[in-house]
Motif scaffolding. Structure first.
Motif, mmCIF file in Angstrom:
data_model
loop_
_atom_site.group_PDB
_atom_site.id
_atom_site.type_symbol
_atom_site.label_atom_id
_atom_site.label_comp_id
_atom_site.label_asym_id
_atom_site.label_seq_id
_atom_site.Cartn_x
_atom_site.Cartn_y
_atom_site.Cartn_z
ATOM 1 N N ASP A 103 -12.588 -4.964 -9.418
ATOM 2 C CA ASP A 103 -12.956 -3.630 -8.713
ATOM 3 C C ASP A 103 -12.863 -3.944 -7.304
ATOM 4 O O ASP A 103 -13.347 -3.667 -5.885
ATOM 5 C CB ASP A 103 -14.643 -4.109 -8.685
ATOM 6 N N GLN A 104 -12.442 -5.495 -6.958
ATOM 7 C CA GLN A 104 -12.287 -6.650 -5.892
ATOM 8 C C GLN A 104 -10.993 -6.036 -4.593
ATOM 9 O O GLN A 104 -10.641 -6.741 -4.420
ATOM 10 C CB GLN A 104 -12.564 -7.672 -5.725
ATOM 11 N N ILE A 105 -9.771 -5.430 -5.519
ATOM 12 C CA ILE A 105 -8.205 -4.961 -5.711
ATOM 13 C C ILE A 105 -7.947 -4.144 -4.315
ATOM 14 O O ILE A 105 -6.972 -4.189 -3.925
ATOM 15 C CB ILE A 105 -7.463 -5.172 -6.860
ATOM 16 N N GLY A 106 -9.520 -3.791 -4.101
ATOM 17 C CA GLY A 106 -9.010 -2.774 -2.658
ATOM 18 C C GLY A 106 -8.016 -3.050 -2.321
ATOM 19 O O GLY A 106 -6.805 -1.889 -1.047
ATOM 20 N N PHE A 107 -8.469 -4.043 -1.369
ATOM 21 C CA PHE A 107 -8.417 -4.541 0.052
ATOM 22 C C PHE A 107 -6.486 -5.026 -0.058
ATOM 23 O O PHE A 107 -5.932 -4.284 0.668
ATOM 24 C CB PHE A 107 -9.051 -5.512 0.436
ATOM 25 N N ASN A 108 -6.797 -5.500 -0.867
ATOM 26 C CA ASN A 108 -5.204 -5.959 -1.328
ATOM 27 C C ASN A 108 -4.027 -4.913 -1.653
ATOM 28 O O ASN A 108 -3.212 -5.216 -1.369
ATOM 29 C CB ASN A 108 -4.868 -6.996 -2.806
ATOM 30 N N VAL A 109 -4.520 -4.373 -2.441
ATOM 31 C CA VAL A 109 -3.716 -2.618 -2.189
ATOM 32 C C VAL A 109 -2.988 -2.576 -0.615
ATOM 33 O O VAL A 109 -2.471 -2.295 -1.105
ATOM 34 C CB VAL A 109 -4.275 -1.914 -3.199
ATOM 35 N N PHE A 110 -4.276 -2.532 -0.222
ATOM 36 C CA PHE A 110 -4.308 -1.413 1.131
ATOM 37 C C PHE A 110 -3.643 -2.445 2.137
ATOM 38 O O PHE A 110 -2.326 -1.685 2.557
ATOM 39 C CB PHE A 110 -5.696 -1.782 2.309
ATOM 40 N N ILE A 111 -3.505 -3.698 1.617
ATOM 41 C CA ILE A 111 -2.718 -4.328 2.168
ATOM 42 C C ILE A 111 -0.943 -4.481 2.132
ATOM 43 O O ILE A 111 0.009 -4.754 3.232
ATOM 44 C CB ILE A 111 -3.098 -5.930 2.373
ATOM 45 N N PHE A 112 -0.966 -4.366 1.083
ATOM 46 C CA PHE A 112 0.177 -4.404 0.343
ATOM 47 C C PHE A 112 1.435 -3.368 0.867
ATOM 48 O O PHE A 112 2.568 -2.982 0.949
ATOM 49 C CB PHE A 112 -0.600 -4.358 -0.994
ATOM 50 N N ILE A 113 -0.166 -2.021 0.829
ATOM 51 C CA ILE A 113 0.819 -0.643 1.749
ATOM 52 C C ILE A 113 0.987 -0.764 2.937
ATOM 53 O O ILE A 113 2.036 -0.092 3.116
ATOM 54 C CB ILE A 113 -0.823 0.424 0.926
ATOM 55 N N CYS A 114 0.474 -1.255 3.991
ATOM 56 C CA CYS A 114 0.979 -1.866 5.188
ATOM 57 C C CYS A 114 1.957 -2.723 5.303
ATOM 58 O O CYS A 114 2.639 -2.480 6.014
ATOM 59 C CB CYS A 114 -0.431 -2.479 6.175
ATOM 60 N N ALA A 115 1.545 -3.807 4.174
ATOM 61 C CA ALA A 115 2.958 -4.447 4.450
ATOM 62 C C ALA A 115 4.583 -3.806 4.360
ATOM 63 O O ALA A 115 5.628 -4.225 4.444
ATOM 64 C CB ALA A 115 2.969 -5.853 3.377
ATOM 65 N N ALA A 116 3.646 -3.019 3.099
ATOM 66 C CA ALA A 116 5.160 -2.348 2.882
ATOM 67 C C ALA A 116 5.801 -0.597 3.952
ATOM 68 O O ALA A 116 7.256 -1.017 3.650
ATOM 69 C CB ALA A 116 4.862 -1.504 1.335
ATOM 70 N N PHE A 117 4.911 -0.250 4.409
ATOM 71 C CA PHE A 117 5.192 0.714 6.010
ATOM 72 C C PHE A 117 5.968 -0.770 6.904
ATOM 73 O O PHE A 117 6.802 -0.026 7.605
ATOM 74 C CB PHE A 117 3.899 0.653 6.586
ATOM 75 N N VAL A 118 5.870 -1.691 7.205
ATOM 76 C CA VAL A 118 6.463 -2.730 8.029
ATOM 77 C C VAL A 118 7.448 -2.976 7.437
ATOM 78 O O VAL A 118 8.939 -3.703 8.234
ATOM 79 C CB VAL A 118 5.593 -3.913 8.015
ATOM 80 N N VAL A 119 7.919 -3.214 5.913
ATOM 81 C CA VAL A 119 9.070 -3.322 5.658
ATOM 82 C C VAL A 119 10.221 -2.382 6.142
ATOM 83 O O VAL A 119 11.254 -2.758 6.428
ATOM 84 C CB VAL A 119 9.192 -3.996 3.957
ATOM 85 N N TRP A 120 9.805 -1.187 4.992
ATOM 86 C CA TRP A 120 10.661 0.116 5.800
ATOM 87 C C TRP A 120 10.597 -0.442 6.767
ATOM 88 O O TRP A 120 11.922 0.776 7.743
ATOM 89 C CB TRP A 120 9.775 1.860 5.531
ATOM 90 N N GLY A 121 9.676 0.216 8.261
ATOM 91 C CA GLY A 121 10.156 0.345 9.879
ATOM 92 C C GLY A 121 11.013 -0.053 10.251
ATOM 93 O O GLY A 121 11.606 -0.179 10.632
#
Length: 136
Positions: A103-121
């Motif tokens: 139940d505590q992984i929500g923030f980690n998932v959000f940071i993962f998505i943001c980092a993926a956006f930076v990789v793409w960008g």
């Protein structure tokens, strides 16, 4: 004209995400390295070595996400730092799931998505050019 404005807005969005991710990782690394007793998580007291290691990795990620792009010195390192951040977040997700803290992984998932956006960008859409390219 509209395409150029969208491109500029997307480039600015990548910069904003880069900077916010960088600040997040630098803050987390600072707290883990210098003030771990102030952090509320139980795993911090149980795994002091892991706290130190993750603090160092967080600091490196925070620096790597912005400095190479800002200084235009090996800007590809920003993409590598974002990939590393994604791996770090996957490791954190696995760590929490194995501890029964799914139940505590929500923030980690959000940071993962943001980092993926930076990789793409920064990797494909808006790569940063080197400052001086004498042999272009």
């Amino acid at each position: 004209m509209a395409i150029q404005k969208r491109s500029k807005a997307l480039n600015i969005s990548v910069w904003v995400v880069q900077i916010l991710l960088s600040l997040t990782f630098l803050y987390a690394g600072f707290m883990k390295l210098f003030l771990p007793e102030d952090l509320p998580w139980l795993w911090i007291q149980e795994n002091t070595e892991l706290v130190w290691i993750s603090g160092v990795v967080d600091m490196l990620a925070g620096l790597g996400l912005t400095l190479p792009s800002l200084l235009r010195i090996l800007p590809k390192l920003t993409v590598y730092a974002a990939f590393g951040s994604m791996v770090l977040m996957l490791s954190a997700i696995l760590f929490h799931v194995l501890r029964g803290e799914g139940d505590q992984i929500g923030f980690n998932v959000f940071i993962f998505i943001c980092a993926a956006f930076v990789v793409w960008g920064r990797g494909k859409k808006y790569p940063i050019e080197l400052a001086n390219r004498p042999f272009k």
